[in-house]
Scaffold this motif. Structure first.
Motif, short mmCIF file in Angstrom:
data_model
loop_
_atom_site.label_atom_id
_atom_site.label_comp_id
_atom_site.label_asym_id
_atom_site.label_seq_id
_atom_site.Cartn_x
_atom_site.Cartn_y
_atom_site.Cartn_z
N UNK A 14 31.45 9.34 27.96
CA UNK A 14 30.30 10.31 27.26
C UNK A 14 29.47 10.64 28.58
N UNK A 15 28.79 11.98 28.12
CA UNK A 15 28.08 12.16 29.48
C UNK A 15 26.66 11.69 29.67
N UNK A 16 26.85 10.73 30.58
CA UNK A 16 25.53 9.93 30.73
C UNK A 16 24.71 10.33 31.97
N UNK A 17 23.32 10.44 31.60
CA UNK A 17 22.41 11.20 32.55
C UNK A 17 22.21 10.17 33.54
N UNK A 18 22.16 10.63 34.94
CA UNK A 18 21.84 9.76 36.07
C UNK A 18 20.52 10.27 36.66
N UNK A 19 19.73 9.34 37.27
CA UNK A 19 18.34 9.69 37.91
C UNK A 19 18.81 10.89 38.84
N UNK A 20 19.77 11.31 39.31
CA UNK A 20 19.87 12.23 40.39
C UNK A 20 19.98 13.71 39.56
N UNK A 21 20.06 13.48 38.29
CA UNK A 21 20.07 14.60 37.54
C UNK A 21 21.39 15.10 37.04
N UNK B 203 28.78 15.81 15.98
CA UNK B 203 30.11 16.05 16.27
C UNK B 203 30.36 16.95 17.78
N UNK B 204 29.57 17.63 18.12
CA UNK B 204 29.74 18.31 19.42
C UNK B 204 29.40 17.63 20.66
N UNK B 205 28.49 16.77 20.55
CA UNK B 205 28.17 15.80 21.77
C UNK B 205 27.76 16.64 23.33
N UNK C 292 12.88 16.26 14.59
CA UNK C 292 13.53 16.90 13.36
C UNK C 292 13.30 18.50 13.68
N UNK C 293 13.18 19.02 14.94
CA UNK C 293 13.04 20.31 15.28
C UNK C 293 14.50 20.94 14.83
N UNK C 294 14.37 22.11 14.77
CA UNK C 294 15.66 23.11 14.34
C UNK C 294 16.91 22.53 15.28
N UNK C 295 17.02 22.52 16.54
CA UNK C 295 18.03 22.22 17.45
C UNK C 295 18.62 20.89 17.05
N UNK C 296 17.74 20.11 16.51
CA UNK C 296 18.38 18.62 16.25
C UNK C 296 18.87 18.47 14.55
N UNK C 297 19.09 19.52 13.98
CA UNK C 297 19.34 19.42 12.55
C UNK C 297 20.63 18.52 12.09
N UNK C 298 21.76 18.67 12.86
CA UNK C 298 22.76 17.93 12.45
C UNK C 298 22.49 16.21 12.65
N UNK C 299 21.92 16.25 14.12
CA UNK C 299 21.52 14.74 14.33
C UNK C 299 20.74 14.17 13.18
N UNK C 300 19.90 14.78 12.51
CA UNK C 300 18.77 14.34 11.62
C UNK C 300 19.92 13.99 10.36
N UNK D 128 29.22 10.80 16.18
CA UNK D 128 28.94 10.00 15.00
C UNK D 128 29.84 8.55 15.05
N UNK D 129 31.28 9.04 15.49
CA UNK D 129 32.28 8.07 15.49
C UNK D 129 31.95 6.67 16.41
N UNK D 130 31.31 7.18 17.49
CA UNK D 130 30.76 6.24 18.44
C UNK D 130 29.65 5.45 18.00
N UNK D 131 28.97 6.06 17.19
CA UNK D 131 27.40 5.26 16.90
C UNK D 131 27.70 3.84 16.57
#
Length: 397
Positions: free
Chosen positions: A387-394, A336-338, A220-228, A362-365
């Motif tokens: 969706x931008x999926x993170x891989x182990x190569x970074x 919504x930004x994603x 719940x830090x400030x940068x995550x406010x919309x996600x909350x 939210x629409x994909x959740x």
């Protein structure tokens, strides 16, 4: 001058804001003057700037709220709803109107949206009681709208997956669902024998010993406010499904379990404390006690993974959850930004463990939860949807 050229000059004049530097030589009249004044109150003009903008709304001069409320009413009359929300948020940020939002006259004039809900939630601890009640009504408007839009897709996706999981094609004789079996084998009907020869049996699987469990753990830090905000709404909807046991835990440098408040998303949101630091390892230590049936549990961490000195313990505990049999998913954002800012080193380390790490709108959740409940490969599911999926190569796909 052609009508098309005149229209282009008119639009450029409204964009540039007038003054000697705009170069259009275009004069405005009628409603265009009202539009220009409404825009200039927030965005100023080439010769104005922040001081002039504040002067136009009398910000910081005692009786500011009525004038700001009139400006909000004017904006709502002149612009489409989407534009109103952008201008409203820009006014709050550029002119420092946060304290004015505590004024009843202004609170009644604002256009409810997620950004405004986040702003009000950040002010809830300094609001007088009368303002807090109005703030709750604004936040309820937002959550009701989100619930109306997102509840049915989530409910349909989750219950559909659970219903499919409750059926089997290899039932014991007493578990055969004859109605579904007949419908599934109509193509094998033998007219001369007046019977169906079933090639596939459909029946009921043995009942689960435990309910499926979903735990949403939200930074719940400030940068995550919309996600909350979105997590609070989704948590309340999931909690209404009888086949799922839902927990919602939020954290900064302390942990708050909001599970008992999930019957009302407004109570959930007023239980969060937006801003401040974060201690993800502390939250994970708490959440481990909630994962009493690991094989039936889905754990969703919603965090940008900026953890500093706690990173090693955070990674170790998430690996421990995975090794216990928990379905672990890390969402870098639920908005919504994603396209969030996040700690790429930690994200890559988690991806290297086989833990899905990506941002989700939210629409994909709802479909994400269906995929997780169905024990699908969630990383492959997310990649297939762009969706931008993170891989182990970074790298991000």
């Amino acid at each position: 001058m052609t009508t098309g050229t005149e229209e282009r000059l008119r639009r450029w004049r409204l964009v540039l804001g007038g003054g000697s530097a705009d170069g259009t030589g275009c004069a405005l009249g009628g409603q265009d003057e009202r539009i220009d004044a409404a825009l200039a109150a927030v965005y100023g003009d080439a010769e104005g700037g922040e001081v002039e903008r504040k002067d136009r709304l009398n910000v910081g001069r005692g009786k500011s709220a009525p004038k700001v409320a009139r400006w909000l009413a004017e904006v709502r009359e002149l612009f489409p709803q989407g534009t109103v929300k952008v201008m409203q948020q820009d006014a709050i940020e550029r002119l420092n109107l946060k304290q004015l939002l505590l004024e009843p006259e202004l609170m009644d004039a604002v256009e409810p949206d997620v950004n405004l809900a986040v702003t009000l939630l950040s002010l809830k601890d300094v609001m007088p009681d009368a303002a807090k009640e109005r703030a709750r009504s604004v936040v309820r408007h937002v959550t009701d709208e989100l619930t109306r839009r997102l509840e049915e897709p989530l409910r349909a996706a989750v219950t559909g997956t659970l219903n499919r999981a409750a059926r089997t094609n290899r039932p014991r004789p007493r578990d055969i669902d004859w109605g579904r079996t007949i419908r599934a084998n109509l193509g094998t009907y033998q007219p001369d024998r007046r019977t169906i020869i079933p090639e596939r049996l459909v029946g009921y699987a043995r009942a689960r010993r435990q309910m499926r469990s979903v735990t949403l753990c939200v930074d719940q830090s400030g940068s995550m406010a919309d996600s909350v905000v979105y997590a609070g709404v989704f948590g309340a909807v999931l909690a209404s499904l009888p086949a799922i046991k839902t927990n919602v835990v939020v954290y900064d440098t302390a942990v708050v379990d909001l599970t008992d408040q999930l019957q009302d998303p407004v109570d959930v949101l007023f239980g969060v404390q937006l801003g401040g630091g974060n201690d993800t390892p502390l939250a994970l230590r708490y959440c481990k006690d909630l994962l009493t049936q690991p094989e039936e549990s889905i754990f969703v961490l919603i965090s940008d993974l900026y953890e500093g000195s706690g990173s090693a313990e955070m990674l170790r505990r998430l690996r421990e959850f995975r090794d216990m049999g928990v379905q672990v998913v890390v969402l870098l954002a639920l908005d919504r930004n994603g396209k969030p800012s996040f700690d790429r080193q930690n994200a890559s380390a988690l991806a290297g463990m086989g833990i899905p790490v990506f941002a989700c709108t939210p629409e994909h959740f709802p479909d994400l939860m269906a995929a997780a409940l169905g024990r699908q490969d969630v990383s492959a599911w997310a990649s297939a949807r762009g969706m931008p999926v993170v891989h182990d190569e970074g790298l991000e796909g």
